[in-house]
Enzyme design. Structure first.
Site, PDB file in Angstrom:
ATOM      1  N   LYS A   8       0.860  -1.180   0.000  1.00 25.42           N
ATOM      2  CA  LYS A   8       0.000   0.000   0.000  1.00 25.42           C
ATOM      3  C   LYS A   8       0.899   1.233   0.000  1.00 25.42           C
ATOM      4  O   LYS A   8       1.689   1.433   0.931  1.00 25.42           O
ATOM      5  CB  LYS A   8      -0.898  -0.015   1.227  1.00 25.42           C
ATOM      6  CG  LYS A   8      -1.759   1.235   1.354  1.00 25.42           C
ATOM      7  CD  LYS A   8      -2.768   1.113   2.467  1.00 25.42           C
ATOM      8  CE  LYS A   8      -3.551   2.391   2.639  1.00 25.42           C
ATOM      9  NZ  LYS A   8      -4.520   2.303   3.731  1.00 25.42           N
ATOM     10  N   LYS A  29      -2.187  -1.476  -3.872  1.00 23.11           N
ATOM     11  CA  LYS A  29      -3.048  -0.295  -3.794  1.00 23.11           C
ATOM     12  C   LYS A  29      -2.206   0.961  -3.870  1.00 23.11           C
ATOM     13  O   LYS A  29      -1.215   1.031  -3.149  1.00 23.11           O
ATOM     14  CB  LYS A  29      -3.793  -0.357  -2.458  1.00 23.11           C
ATOM     15  CG  LYS A  29      -4.640   0.846  -2.163  1.00 23.11           C
ATOM     16  CD  LYS A  29      -5.262   0.733  -0.810  1.00 23.11           C
ATOM     17  CE  LYS A  29      -5.949   2.047  -0.510  1.00 23.11           C
ATOM     18  NZ  LYS A  29      -6.341   2.153   0.843  1.00 23.11           N
TER      19      LYS A  29
HETATM   20  C1  PBG Z   1      -7.098   3.185   5.696  1.00 23.90           C
HETATM   21  C2  PBG Z   1      -7.540   3.155   4.282  1.00 23.90           C
HETATM   22  C3  PBG Z   1      -7.425   4.179   3.339  1.00 23.90           C
HETATM   23  C4  PBG Z   1      -7.988   3.699   2.167  1.00 23.90           C
HETATM   24  C5  PBG Z   1      -8.433   2.412   2.412  1.00 23.90           C
HETATM   25  N1  PBG Z   1      -8.134   2.082   3.720  1.00 23.90           N
HETATM   26  C6  PBG Z   1      -6.946   5.562   3.496  1.00 23.90           C
HETATM   27  C7  PBG Z   1      -5.547   5.896   3.760  1.00 23.90           C
HETATM   28  O1  PBG Z   1      -4.664   5.045   3.795  1.00 23.90           O
HETATM   29  O2  PBG Z   1      -5.326   7.074   3.974  1.00 23.90           O
HETATM   30  C8  PBG Z   1      -8.070   4.478   0.884  1.00 23.90           C
HETATM   31  C9  PBG Z   1      -9.027   3.970  -0.125  1.00 23.90           C
HETATM   32  C10 PBG Z   1      -9.325   4.905  -1.246  1.00 23.90           C
HETATM   33  O3  PBG Z   1      -8.699   5.956  -1.460  1.00 23.90           O
HETATM   34  O4  PBG Z   1     -10.263   4.575  -1.983  1.00 23.90           O
HETATM   35  N2  PBG Z   1      -8.121   2.802   6.578  1.00 23.90           N
END
Ligand code: PBG
Length: 327
Positions: free
Chosen positions: A197, A251
């Site tokens: 991520k 992601k």
């Molecule tokens: C954290 C989380 C995020 C997203 C999914 N889980 C936000 C982040 O890391 O700031 C982002 C998903 C998206 O942008 O669609 N709980």
């Protein structure tokens, strides 16, 4: 001697020929719908930067999942917006917390016809907006956070989640969650690890969706990955597999197709990709301006994600694309 001219266009002549030789497809079976449920509201709330996506009430969420099931979408991932936040994010593991009660509602509504995934993180629940608890120096404390993730996993599993999806990028989070689940007898609950991520600017609209602002103009670069690093992403993925992940995720999706492709070459577990909020919003905005055909671009991007090697795609387009594919 001369060779006959190679004619690759022969197999492109008719739609049926093209369908016959297509290497990759986007099918409803591979789509996961992200859903937001907010505590203490009477009407669904639109999300300014995510047109067509709402913060659901418990009731409107029930209705939405019935429709997803009737469209054949196999899974949803649930995000909670709590009425109150604190330094620890305690609403995340409260049995009466919004995601836990919504899980009960959804199981009641759809039984096993929809796989229920829960995002497992603290940022929606902490008043400082970080994905973990802070130490005295204001840094996210990795190991103290793992203890809280274990609590959240137990609360979500206890409320009926099929799959928990840790997204905080703490070291050791998959092992800590697997241990906690197994110790409590939740052997059947699977883990979808947000393994690679990246600290992406494409999460902006999501933070509107869950009312998160990171305190003091902070960011997540101390725990999410540097977009510069693909080899390190592979290390993250390998580690999560070793720690017991049942599926791994990359992601965002489209800017990281190289990572999906490399992960596919090496990992035989299911690979998910998250086509994130900013990826959705960019397409929607350009579509609304009449600059692109939004549905066609969405389909092209989802196909690219599948072609790179992802098995499943989490996408805010899930419902729209399912409707399109059903036509
Ligand atoms: C954290 C989380 C995020 C997203 C999914 N889980 C936000 C982040 O890391 O700031 C982002 C998903 C998206 O942008 O669609 N709980």
């Amino acid at each position: 001697m001369s060779f006959p001219q190679r004619r690759l266009r022969r197999l492109r002549r008719t739609p049926t020929l093209r369908r016959l030789v297509a290497e990759t497809r986007v099918a409803v079976d591979d789509l996961v719908a992200p859903l937001f449920v907010r505590e203490g509201i009477d009407e669904p709330q639109p999300i300014r930067s995510l047109p067509g996506v709402v913060q659901h009430t418990r009731d409107s969420l029930r209705k939405e999942v019935r429709e997803l099931v009737s469209l054949g979408i196999p899974a949803a991932i649930l995000f909670g917006v709590p009425a109150r936040k604190d330094a620890q994010g305690s609403a995340a593991w409260d049995p009466d917390g919004i995601v836990q009660v919504a899980l009960g509602d959804l199981r009641d509504e759809v039984g096993d016809d929809l796989v229920l995934i829960t995002d497992l993180c603290l940022d929606e629940y902490t008043d400082h907006g970080h994905c973990g608890v802070l130490d005295g120096a204001g840094q996210v404390d990795n190991d103290a956070t793992l203890e809280l993730y274990a609590e959240v996993a137990l609360a979500q599993a206890g409320a009926g989640a099929d799959i928990v999806a840790p997204s905080g990028m703490m070291d050791g989070q998959v092992a800590a969650i697997r241990d906690a689940l197994d110790d409590a007898g939740h052997h059947t609950v699977a883990i979808l690890a947000y393994a690679a991520k990246f600290a992406s600017a494409l999460y902006g609209p999501f933070r509107d969706a869950v009312d998160v602002t990171i305190a003091d103009g902070g960011d997540r670069r101390g725990y999410q990955q540097d977009p510069a690093n693909a080899r390190e992403a592979l290390e993250e993925i390998r580690l999560d597999v070793l720690e017991g992940a049942d599926m791994v995720m990359v992601k965002p999706a489209v800017p990281y197709l190289d990572v999906i492709c490399r992960a596919r070459a090496e990992i035989d577990l299911p690979i998910a990709a998250y086509h994130v909020s900013g990826e959705y919003s960019m397409i929607k905005a350009a579509g609304a301006n009449g600059w692109i055909d939004a549905t066609a671009v969405a389909l092209e991007q989802l196909l690219a994600i599948r072609r790179a090697g992802a098995d499943l795609v989490l996408t805010y387009f899930a419902r729209e694309i399912a409707e399109e594919l059903a036509d």
